[in-house]
Design an enzyme around this catalytic site. Sequence first.
Site, short mmCIF file in Angstrom:
data_model
loop_
_atom_site.label_atom_id
_atom_site.label_comp_id
_atom_site.label_asym_id
_atom_site.label_seq_id
_atom_site.Cartn_x
_atom_site.Cartn_y
_atom_site.Cartn_z
N LYS A 1 0.78 -1.24 0.00
CA LYS A 1 0.00 0.00 0.00
C LYS A 1 0.81 1.29 0.00
CE LYS A 1 -0.25 0.30 5.00
NZ LYS A 1 -1.00 0.64 6.19
N SER B 1 -9.97 1.67 -2.19
CA SER B 1 -9.43 2.87 -1.59
C SER B 1 -10.00 4.11 -2.28
CB SER B 1 -7.91 2.85 -1.80
OG SER B 1 -7.33 4.10 -1.52
N TYR C 1 0.12 2.11 -7.30
CA TYR C 1 -0.69 1.52 -6.23
C TYR C 1 -2.18 1.71 -6.55
CZ TYR C 1 -3.38 1.33 -1.94
OH TYR C 1 -4.36 1.05 -1.01
N LYS D 1 -5.54 -0.93 -7.36
CA LYS D 1 -6.85 -0.92 -6.69
C LYS D 1 -7.97 -0.79 -7.73
CE LYS D 1 -5.64 -1.70 -2.58
NZ LYS D 1 -5.95 -3.00 -1.97
N TYR E 1 -11.99 2.71 1.19
CA TYR E 1 -11.64 3.35 2.46
C TYR E 1 -11.10 4.75 2.20
CZ TYR E 1 -10.69 -1.65 3.59
OH TYR E 1 -10.70 -3.01 3.73
N ARG F 1 -8.48 15.83 4.56
CA ARG F 1 -8.82 14.43 4.31
C ARG F 1 -9.97 14.00 5.22
NH1 ARG F 1 -5.78 15.69 1.03
NH2 ARG F 1 -3.89 14.67 0.25
N ARG G 1 3.84 17.68 -1.24
CA ARG G 1 4.31 16.34 -1.65
C ARG G 1 3.71 16.03 -3.01
NH1 ARG G 1 2.67 11.39 2.29
NH2 ARG G 1 0.61 11.98 1.53
P1 NAD Z 1 -1.20 -3.52 6.18
O1 NAD Z 1 0.06 -3.48 5.42
O2 NAD Z 1 -1.13 -3.34 7.66
O3 NAD Z 1 -1.98 -4.90 5.89
C1 NAD Z 1 -1.83 -5.62 4.70
C2 NAD Z 1 -1.34 -7.01 5.09
O4 NAD Z 1 -1.24 -7.80 3.91
C3 NAD Z 1 0.05 -6.99 5.73
O5 NAD Z 1 -0.02 -7.70 6.95
C4 NAD Z 1 0.94 -7.70 4.72
O6 NAD Z 1 1.97 -8.45 5.36
C5 NAD Z 1 -0.06 -8.58 4.01
N1 NAD Z 1 0.27 -8.95 2.62
C6 NAD Z 1 0.66 -8.14 1.60
N2 NAD Z 1 0.81 -8.85 0.47
C7 NAD Z 1 0.51 -10.14 0.77
C8 NAD Z 1 0.48 -11.34 0.03
N3 NAD Z 1 0.79 -11.37 -1.27
N4 NAD Z 1 0.11 -12.48 0.66
C9 NAD Z 1 -0.20 -12.47 1.98
N5 NAD Z 1 -0.18 -11.36 2.74
C10 NAD Z 1 0.17 -10.21 2.13
O7 NAD Z 1 -2.19 -2.45 5.52
P2 NAD Z 1 -3.64 -1.97 5.97
O8 NAD Z 1 -3.55 -0.51 6.18
O9 NAD Z 1 -4.20 -2.83 7.01
O10 NAD Z 1 -4.39 -2.18 4.58
C11 NAD Z 1 -5.18 -3.30 4.30
C12 NAD Z 1 -5.73 -3.16 2.88
O11 NAD Z 1 -6.48 -1.96 2.81
C13 NAD Z 1 -4.66 -3.06 1.79
O12 NAD Z 1 -5.12 -3.77 0.66
C14 NAD Z 1 -4.59 -1.58 1.49
O13 NAD Z 1 -4.19 -1.32 0.18
C15 NAD Z 1 -6.03 -1.16 1.71
N6 NAD Z 1 -6.19 0.25 2.06
C16 NAD Z 1 -5.48 0.78 3.10
C17 NAD Z 1 -5.60 2.12 3.41
C18 NAD Z 1 -4.77 2.76 4.50
O14 NAD Z 1 -4.59 3.97 4.47
N7 NAD Z 1 -4.30 2.00 5.50
C19 NAD Z 1 -6.48 2.93 2.68
C20 NAD Z 1 -7.21 2.35 1.64
C21 NAD Z 1 -7.05 1.01 1.34
C1 WQD Z 2 -2.69 12.97 4.65
C2 WQD Z 2 -2.39 14.47 4.59
C3 WQD Z 2 -0.45 15.02 3.29
C4 WQD Z 2 2.46 13.04 5.89
C5 WQD Z 2 -2.66 7.85 1.48
C6 WQD Z 2 -2.72 7.15 0.15
C7 WQD Z 2 -4.12 6.64 -0.13
C8 WQD Z 2 -4.65 5.82 1.05
C9 WQD Z 2 -4.46 6.50 2.36
C10 WQD Z 2 -4.31 3.49 0.67
C11 WQD Z 2 -1.98 14.96 3.21
C12 WQD Z 2 -0.22 15.36 4.74
C13 WQD Z 2 1.30 13.53 5.34
C14 WQD Z 2 3.41 13.96 6.42
C15 WQD Z 2 1.94 15.76 5.83
N1 WQD Z 2 -3.95 4.58 1.19
N2 WQD Z 2 1.04 14.86 5.31
N3 WQD Z 2 3.11 15.28 6.38
O1 WQD Z 2 -2.03 10.91 1.09
O2 WQD Z 2 -4.41 11.19 1.92
O3 WQD Z 2 -3.56 8.95 1.43
O4 WQD Z 2 -3.09 6.95 2.50
O5 WQD Z 2 -5.15 3.30 -0.15
O6 WQD Z 2 -4.05 5.91 -1.29
O7 WQD Z 2 -2.32 8.05 -0.88
O8 WQD Z 2 -2.71 10.10 3.41
O9 WQD Z 2 -1.71 10.25 5.64
O10 WQD Z 2 -0.19 10.25 3.63
O11 WQD Z 2 -1.60 12.25 4.10
O12 WQD Z 2 1.72 16.97 5.82
O13 WQD Z 2 4.48 13.56 6.92
O14 WQD Z 2 -1.27 14.72 5.45
O15 WQD Z 2 0.12 15.98 2.47
O16 WQD Z 2 -2.50 16.24 3.07
P1 WQD Z 2 -3.15 10.40 1.87
P2 WQD Z 2 -1.48 10.65 4.23
#
Ligand code: NAD
Ligand code: WQD
Length: 336
Positions: A84, A124, A148, A152, A176, A230, A290
Amino acid sequence: MKILVTGGAGYIASHTNVLLLERGYEVVAVDNLSNSCEESIKRVEELTGKKIAFYQGDCRDEELMTKIFQEHKIDAVIHFAGLKAVGESCRIPLKYYDNNMNSNMVLVKVMEKFGCKRLVFSSSATVYGVPKKLPLTEDSPLSVTNPYGATKLLGEQFFGDISRSDPDWHVMLLRYFNPVGAHESGRIGEDPAGIPNNLMPYVSQVAVGKLKCLSVYGNDYPTKDGTGVRDYIHVVDLAEAHLAALQHIDEHQIGIYNVGTGVGYSVLDMVKAFGKACGHEIAYRIAERRSGDVAECYACCDKAKKELGFVAKKNLDDMCRDLWRWQSENPNGYHA
Ligand code: NAD
Ligand code: WQD
């Protein structure tokens, strides 16, 4: 009901596992531990007094996935497994396409083989690319701004095609917004490897003294205070959305839902709220924007409310309080 949770040791999965076990579901988890450790599984077991059938391995490993389905009669899968980190995906796109796309394909292949056709997928807000109009509804235009995000969006298209190919499939795509916070026990939370990419893990590590100063990426956006806005959602609320999706999965061949709060907070709002939770100010400096960031991103959450009965309940103070409890009681995450 028995649920297979892929990526089951990860941040969002561990919070979802707690709710699943508390509500009487059985949990089978698979994780290759590429971004997590088994300690989170143990802590979930400790919190709930229930066992998880844990398999350490990769979702792309068809033999392993087949073995899991042979050993358990799985009713539905929640597919969290995925890489991610947006920046890393731009540097090493192959790693992201390989991991995220091949996991999807092997999973569906094995699910089909065993006649298990209920899937909840971690999508996402990144699939909306640069928002043209806010709040974002599920019908807003989709686009891709990094590899990334491409995995998705392709994942959504892939699972959509699968579900349209066979009326027995039921797929829920949860988009999410920005998950933050931790379980209120302080026992499980987000444990990023190395320097955090995301705002709140960075802020909490500054608060606990592991990092010196937050760089605020830009204060010249057209927002109320110039910093990025956000839609932050408490991870336990997000976990609840998965249980709601499971409960309603048979009503939909394909269901697509935003999972956020509908409220946008700026970077400086978050810094201030976290300072209040931890009892001291967070050191920050204004830095360059960024690359790839958008000014504002927040959800319209009406569809999840109407069709799933899901509404996020926790507020910004809950998010900061719970994150601070986790960070201060586990300054090195799951590592002693
Ligand atoms: P995370 O990295 O904590 O959890 C993902 C888990 O998947 C990890 O434990 C990793 O070891 C495991 N993993 C990755 N590739 C694998 C594979 N090929 N086989 C088995 N295990 C594998 O991340 P999270 O924040 O809990 O995110 C969970 C899901 O939600 C992800 O798909 C991520 O893209 C999505 N997501 C996360 C966010 C966020 O900001 N955290 C936002 C939107 C979507
Ligand atoms: C939030 C805000 C930054 C870090 C990312 C992925 C998105 C989703 C969630 C998986 C922004 C600012 C951040 C720092 C900062 N993931 N910031 N200083 O970018 O909204 O989303 O995570 O699907 O795909 O892009 O989240 O927490 O990185 O940033 O000022 O050190 O905080 O510029 O405005 P973002 P973030």
